[in-house]
Design a protein around this motif. Sequence first.
Motif, PDB file in Angstrom:
ATOM      1  N   PRO A  85       1.228  -1.234  -0.320  1.00 59.92           N
ATOM      2  CA  PRO A  85      -0.192   0.033  -0.613  1.00 59.92           C
ATOM      3  C   PRO A  85       1.135   0.972  -0.256  1.00 59.92           C
ATOM      4  CG  PRO A  85      -0.686  -1.675   1.855  1.00 59.92           C
ATOM      5  CD  PRO A  85       0.011  -1.973   1.155  1.00 59.92           C
ATOM      6  N   LYS A  86       0.591   2.651  -0.809  1.00 66.62           N
ATOM      7  CA  LYS A  86       1.320   3.524  -1.220  1.00 66.62           C
ATOM      8  C   LYS A  86       1.682   3.906   0.071  1.00 66.62           C
ATOM      9  CE  LYS A  86       0.565   8.016  -3.665  1.00 66.62           C
ATOM     10  NZ  LYS A  86       1.704   8.424  -2.386  1.00 66.62           N
ATOM     11  N   GLU A  87       0.186   3.926   1.354  1.00 66.40           N
ATOM     12  CA  GLU A  87       0.781   4.952   2.789  1.00 66.40           C
ATOM     13  C   GLU A  87       1.948   3.949   3.412  1.00 66.40           C
ATOM     14  OE1 GLU A  87      -1.996   3.465   2.090  1.00 66.40           O
ATOM     15  OE2 GLU A  87      -3.353   4.774   1.911  1.00 66.40           O
ATOM     16  N   ILE A  88       2.337   2.980   2.645  1.00 69.79           N
ATOM     17  CA  ILE A  88       3.591   2.118   3.851  1.00 69.79           C
ATOM     18  C   ILE A  88       4.352   2.992   3.650  1.00 69.79           C
ATOM     19  CG2 ILE A  88       5.011   0.145   4.483  1.00 69.79           C
ATOM     20  CD1 ILE A  88       2.004  -2.211   4.608  1.00 69.79           C
ATOM     21  N   ILE A  89       4.747   2.729   2.240  1.00 65.97           N
ATOM     22  CA  ILE A  89       6.207   3.259   1.250  1.00 65.97           C
ATOM     23  C   ILE A  89       6.036   4.939   1.160  1.00 65.97           C
ATOM     24  CG2 ILE A  89       6.629   4.169  -1.022  1.00 65.97           C
ATOM     25  CD1 ILE A  89       5.009   1.811  -2.405  1.00 65.97           C
ATOM     26  N   ASP A  90       5.405   5.477   1.925  1.00 66.92           N
ATOM     27  CA  ASP A  90       5.135   6.871   2.482  1.00 66.92           C
ATOM     28  C   ASP A  90       6.024   7.020   3.602  1.00 66.92           C
ATOM     29  OD1 ASP A  90       4.210   7.964   0.117  1.00 66.92           O
ATOM     30  OD2 ASP A  90       2.484   8.116   0.641  1.00 66.92           O
TER      31      ASP A  90
END
Length: 89
Positions: A70-75
């Motif tokens: 998920p994008k939140e984990i990458i951010d």
Amino acid sequence: MFFRRKTQAAALQTSGEAPVQPAKEKLGWFEKRARRRRRRVLFEEILGWILVPAFGYLIYLGVKSVGGVPKEIIDFGNELIGIVMKGGT
């Protein structure tokens, strides 16, 4: 094949006396501890070679089943890397 060992029963029949057992070596506490440590290290090494790839594969399957990271984990990871690289203020 040509020089096959005799079984204990065959040895008793031919010689008529009981086979001599070698004396068991007497180990001190230091040798016992060293053997236990070697056994434990070997066990941990084998366990590591089995479990580390298994965990990696399970993480891969988990990420694949979700459909990617998920994008939140990458951010969040990028923010953490930025904080560490900046040195914190």
